[in-house]
Structure formats: structure tokens, C-alpha cells
Design a protein around this motif. Structure first.
Motif, PDB file in Angstrom:
ATOM      1  N   GLN A  42       0.834  -1.205   0.000  1.00 32.04           N
ATOM      2  CA  GLN A  42       0.000   0.000   0.000  1.00 32.04           C
ATOM      3  C   GLN A  42       0.868   1.254   0.000  1.00 32.04           C
ATOM      4  OE1 GLN A  42      -3.479  -0.402  -0.091  1.00 32.04           O
ATOM      5  NE2 GLN A  42      -2.802  -2.516  -0.355  1.00 32.04           N
ATOM      6  N   ILE A  43       2.139   1.067   0.394  1.00 31.78           N
ATOM      7  CA  ILE A  43       3.034   2.205   0.588  1.00 31.78           C
ATOM      8  C   ILE A  43       3.700   2.612  -0.719  1.00 31.78           C
ATOM      9  CG2 ILE A  43       4.590   3.120   2.376  1.00 31.78           C
ATOM     10  CD1 ILE A  43       4.905   0.168   3.342  1.00 31.78           C
ATOM     11  N   ARG A  44       3.176   2.175  -1.859  1.00 36.80           N
ATOM     12  CA  ARG A  44       3.897   2.451  -3.094  1.00 36.80           C
ATOM     13  C   ARG A  44       3.870   3.937  -3.417  1.00 36.80           C
ATOM     14  NH1 ARG A  44       2.252  -1.584  -7.585  1.00 36.80           N
ATOM     15  NH2 ARG A  44       1.700  -2.843  -5.782  1.00 36.80           N
ATOM     16  N   SER A  45       5.047   4.535  -3.438  1.00 35.01           N
ATOM     17  CA  SER A  45       5.103   5.972  -3.743  1.00 35.01           C
ATOM     18  C   SER A  45       6.112   6.171  -4.859  1.00 35.01           C
ATOM     19  CB  SER A  45       5.500   6.758  -2.496  1.00 35.01           C
ATOM     20  OG  SER A  45       6.560   6.110  -1.829  1.00 35.01           O
ATOM     21  N   GLY A  46       5.739   5.748  -6.053  1.00 38.96           N
ATOM     22  CA  GLY A  46       6.629   5.896  -7.205  1.00 38.96           C
ATOM     23  C   GLY A  46       7.656   4.779  -7.248  1.00 38.96           C
ATOM     24  N   ASN A  47       8.553   4.876  -8.211  1.00 42.76           N
ATOM     25  CA  ASN A  47       9.511   3.802  -8.466  1.00 42.76           C
ATOM     26  C   ASN A  47      10.856   4.036  -7.809  1.00 42.76           C
ATOM     27  OD1 ASN A  47       8.152   1.845  -9.979  1.00 42.76           O
ATOM     28  ND2 ASN A  47       8.235   3.147 -11.795  1.00 42.76           N
ATOM     29  N   ASP A  48      11.002   5.164  -7.086  1.00 41.67           N
ATOM     30  CA  ASP A  48      12.341   5.539  -6.649  1.00 41.67           C
ATOM     31  C   ASP A  48      12.830   4.817  -5.403  1.00 41.67           C
ATOM     32  OD1 ASP A  48      12.650   7.074  -8.864  1.00 41.67           O
ATOM     33  OD2 ASP A  48      12.165   8.979  -7.895  1.00 41.67           O
ATOM     34  N   PHE A  49      12.105   3.811  -4.939  1.00 44.23           N
ATOM     35  CA  PHE A  49      12.632   2.962  -3.873  1.00 44.23           C
ATOM     36  C   PHE A  49      13.440   1.797  -4.426  1.00 44.23           C
ATOM     37  CE2 PHE A  49       9.340   5.047  -1.185  1.00 44.23           C
ATOM     38  CZ  PHE A  49      10.211   5.570  -0.248  1.00 44.23           C
ATOM     39  N   TRP A  50      13.537   1.699  -5.761  1.00 42.35           N
ATOM     40  CA  TRP A  50      14.461   0.747  -6.389  1.00 42.35           C
ATOM     41  C   TRP A  50      15.771   1.497  -6.662  1.00 42.35           C
ATOM     42  CZ3 TRP A  50      12.536  -4.183  -6.827  1.00 42.35           C
ATOM     43  CH2 TRP A  50      11.150  -4.315  -6.726  1.00 42.35           C
ATOM     44  N   GLY A  51      16.841   0.759  -6.833  1.00 41.70           N
ATOM     45  CA  GLY A  51      18.108   1.390  -7.223  1.00 41.70           C
ATOM     46  C   GLY A  51      18.629   2.389  -6.207  1.00 41.70           C
ATOM     47  N   LEU A  52      18.534   2.064  -4.912  1.00 41.97           N
ATOM     48  CA  LEU A  52      18.962   3.033  -3.892  1.00 41.97           C
ATOM     49  C   LEU A  52      20.480   3.238  -3.908  1.00 41.97           C
ATOM     50  CD1 LEU A  52      16.618   1.983  -0.937  1.00 41.97           C
ATOM     51  CD2 LEU A  52      16.328   3.897  -2.546  1.00 41.97           C
ATOM     52  N   GLY A  53      21.226   2.176  -4.150  1.00 44.25           N
ATOM     53  CA  GLY A  53      22.694   2.302  -4.209  1.00 44.25           C
ATOM     54  C   GLY A  53      23.142   3.130  -5.398  1.00 44.25           C
ATOM     55  N   SER A  54      22.523   2.908  -6.546  1.00 48.09           N
ATOM     56  CA  SER A  54      22.925   3.659  -7.752  1.00 48.09           C
ATOM     57  C   SER A  54      22.477   5.110  -7.662  1.00 48.09           C
ATOM     58  CB  SER A  54      22.371   2.997  -9.017  1.00 48.09           C
ATOM     59  OG  SER A  54      20.969   2.891  -8.954  1.00 48.09           O
ATOM     60  N   GLN A  55      21.343   5.360  -7.014  1.00 45.40           N
ATOM     61  CA  GLN A  55      20.911   6.755  -6.831  1.00 45.40           C
ATOM     62  C   GLN A  55      21.909   7.504  -5.958  1.00 45.40           C
ATOM     63  OE1 GLN A  55      16.684   7.729  -6.151  1.00 45.40           O
ATOM     64  NE2 GLN A  55      16.276   5.536  -6.218  1.00 45.40           N
ATOM     65  N   TYR A  56      22.344   6.813  -4.889  1.00 51.98           N
ATOM     66  CA  TYR A  56      23.331   7.443  -4.002  1.00 51.98           C
ATOM     67  C   TYR A  56      24.599   7.760  -4.773  1.00 51.98           C
ATOM     68  CZ  TYR A  56      26.402   8.493  -0.138  1.00 51.98           C
ATOM     69  OH  TYR A  56      27.283   9.131   0.689  1.00 51.98           O
ATOM     70  N   TRP A  57      25.090   6.760  -5.522  1.00 50.30           N
ATOM     71  CA  TRP A  57      26.350   6.952  -6.275  1.00 50.30           C
ATOM     72  C   TRP A  57      26.204   8.051  -7.338  1.00 50.30           C
ATOM     73  CZ3 TRP A  57      27.347   6.484 -11.513  1.00 50.30           C
ATOM     74  CH2 TRP A  57      28.702   6.643 -11.881  1.00 50.30           C
ATOM     75  N   ALA A  58      25.048   8.066  -8.020  1.00 49.77           N
ATOM     76  CA  ALA A  58      24.854   9.066  -9.083  1.00 49.77           C
ATOM     77  C   ALA A  58      24.905  10.480  -8.505  1.00 49.77           C
ATOM     78  CB  ALA A  58      23.529   8.811  -9.800  1.00 49.77           C
TER      79      ALA A  58
END
Ligand code: AHN
Ligand code: ZN
Length: 332
Positions: A188-204
């Protein structure tokens, strides 16, 4: 007598001219053409062993001992092939508030070279098998032989090859962490797709070197399953059409056209999305997609308890690994 002398003179003259001609030095090789290193042969058995080694730790879920042990293995392995290995550790917040300790493992080859290529794959495995056909197993951690370990296994073998004969360009290999801790399918907590790829988001947002960039990037995700096909993932086509063509054309030249198909795949929110969007390095995703899948658009055992080593075909690792090597050694 004079006649004879005359003919001897002519003979000597012709002979010397002939010799002179022969002595003329060959034109110099054009100086601008650099000698390219021959493309090495990717070893499928070696890569398969690297996939097995990861799977043997058990599921590599952030904040677990198996995850920490696998990170030590991966960093140690890469240090066998290059002294330039960075472990980028930090904390990110997951969809459910859990604080995940992540470790992005970055290995650089020829770090002084300006012209670089980025190769990457995620090394963590999913905390829940939320796509398992059996509802009772949907909270079980995923082994991730394909979803995680396959791409990393290919890139460890690429690293081994880079250590044996360096290509003209620099290469950075990144094993991203915390890719697969996205919300459960029924969440139910789905708030967009940005909870995937947390490591790559940090690195980017925080690259290991200030201002880091590369000519292009290649992400490997789920590249090892028997019967895999790689249609053209749509973020890749949007952000990096030239790279997409370069890699697919190389695969076809290498005889792997049956796997690297030119069909359009859908948009997949994967690590390459953030590398494109945030770091602005044109990056493609080589990802097994299947329009006839019984499991979304992914391979049949995606996010199930059946994503195990027996689903991995060493030849698929060869298909992808050899294609990557062809691209890298052709690039410089
Ligand atoms: C989404 O399902 C939104 N992204 C999938 C990316 C992924 C998960 N790749 C492997 N596991
Ligand atoms: Zn996954």
C-alpha cells in the motif's frame, strides 16, 4: 673493346639503379593508428564459478551477515585484478523506513585514462520473493542467482580479463548495492519507483570521484538464465540510442544475434535510469525481458524462491561477457 666497355658500363648502371630501387625504405606506418589489443576470449566456466560463489553466501540482503560476507568476497576478488578498489559505504532509507547499510563496490582499471567506460550490475538480492507462485513463500528472501549474481559474475570475469591484457581505454566496474529492496508487489506504501536502485541513486548523486564521468555505461541485469533474450529496453533507447546500437551490432557481429534481438522492450526502472538521469552518462541496460513471461515482463523465476543456480546457463554468461569484451577492446 669500346663496345664491350660500353655494355659493361650500362650493365653496372642498370644493376646499381636496380639495387637502389630495392634499397628504398618502405613507407612508414601511419603514426596515428594505435595498435589495438586483441579481444580476449571470455571464459564461461570462470564466470559461472563467480556466480556460484555469490549464491553460496545465501541471499545477499542488506543488513545481513551473508551480505557483509559477500561484500568482502567481491572487494577482495576485485583487488586481485586491480589495486584501485573503493567501497562506498553509507545508509539509505527503504520504502518501509528500514535503514539499509549499503556498499557500492567500485573497481577502476587504468584510472589515469581520461577516456572511460562504466560497466555495472547490482550485487544485492531481494529481501522478499513477492512474485512467488506460492503465497506462503512471498516473504522468503530471494537467492538471486540470476537477479543479481549473474551480471556480477560476468563482470568479475571481465575484470580478470582486463587484468591480463589492458585495453586502450579506462574501465570502471561498479557493483551497486540496495537495488532490489523496492516495495512489495501488493504494498500500500507504493510511492513511485524511486525505492528501487537506492545504491545507484546514491552513487549518481555522490560519485566516488568528484565530477566522475564516462563515455558510456552498460548495466547487466538478469543476463544468465537459460533461454534469455535481450530486447531493447526503452530507457536505454531513449537516453543512449547510439550505445544501444553499438552493443547490439557488436553482439550480432560476434554471432549472438539470436539473443540480442531488435524488438522493443518496455521501460524498466533500473540502475541505468539514475546513471542517465542524474549523472548524465548515456547508459544502457542489457536485461532479460520476455513479453510471454508468466511473471510480469521479466524472466519466469523473477523475485521467486526459484531464482537459483540451476537456472543459469554458462553459455548465456559467455554471450553477454564476450559482447562486453568486444565493445570494450574495440573502443580503445
Ligand atoms: C521495477 O520493477 C520497478 N524495477 C525492477 C528493477 C529490477 C528489480 N531489476 C532487478 N530486480
Ligand atoms: Zn530484482
Amino acid at each position: 673493346m669500346n663496345k664491350l666497355l660500353f655494355f659493361v658500363f650500362i650493365f653496372i648502371l642498370l644493376f646499381t639503379v636496380g639495387c637502389k630501387r630495392k634499397e628504398k625504405p618502405a613507407p612508414p606506418e601511419p603514426q596515428t593508428v594505435e595498435q589495438k589489443v586483441a579481444v580476449p576470449a571470455f571464459n564461461a566456466d570462470s564466470a559461472f564459478g563467480f556466480v556460484r560463489a555469490q549464491v553460496d553466501f545465501g541471499p545477499r540482503i542488506p543488513n545481513t551477515e551473508a551480505h557483509r560476507a559477500c561484500a568482502r568476497y567481491l572487494a577482495g576478488k576485485m583487488r586481485q585484478y586491480t589495486p584501485d578498489v573503493i567501497e562506498q559505504k553509507g545508509k539509505v532509507r527503504a520504502y518501509d523506513g528500514t535503514v539499509l547499510n549499503f556498499n557500492n563496490i567500485i573497481a577502476s582499471f587504468r584510472p589515469g585514462e581520461k577516456a572511460r567506460v562504466l560497466l555495472c550490475a547490482h550485487w544485492d538480492s531481494r529481501h522478499i520473493a513477492d512474485h512467488d507462485p506460492d503465497p506462503a513463500l512471498r516473504k522468503t528472501p530471494v537467492t538471486g542467482a540470476n537477479d543479481g549474481a549473474s551480471g556480477v559474475g560476468v563482470l568479475i570475469e571481465v575484470a580478470r580479463q582486463l587484468s591480463l591484457a589492458a585495453p586502450g581505454i579506462g574501465v570502471d566496474i561498479i557493483f551497486f548495492d540496495a537495488e532490489d529492496y523496492g516495495p512489495p508487489e501488493d504494498s500500500q506504501i507504493r510511492s513511485g519507483n524511486d525505492f528501487w536502485g537506492l545504491g545507484s541513486q546514491y552513487w549518481a548523486n555522490n560519485p566516488h570521484m568528484p565530477g566522475y564521468t564516462a563515455r558510456f555505461g552498460i548495466l547487466l541485469d538478469m543476463v544468465g538464465a537459460a533461454g534469455a533474450r535481450f530486447p531493447r529496453e526503452a530507457f536505454s533507447s531513449y537516453y543512449a540510442p547510439d550505445i544501444h546500437n553499438k552493443v547490439w551490432n557488436k553482439a550480432h557481429q560476434a554471432g549472438f544475434g539470436e539473443y540480442f534481438i531488435y524488438d522493443d522492450g518496455g521501460l524498466i526502472n533500473d540502475d541505468h535510469y539514475y546513471i542517465n538521469k542524474i549523472r548524465r552518462i548515456p547508459t544502457i541496460d542489457i536485461i532479460h525481458l520476455d513479453p510471454n513471461s508468466t511473471n510480469g515482463s521479466f524472466f519466469n523465476y523473477w523475485h521467486t524462491t526459484e531464482d537459483t543456480l540451476d537456472k543459469i546457463d554458462p553459455y548465456m554468461l559467455k554471450v553477454v561477457g564476450q559482447t562486453v569484451l568486444e565493445v570494450i577492446y574495440e573502443e580503445g
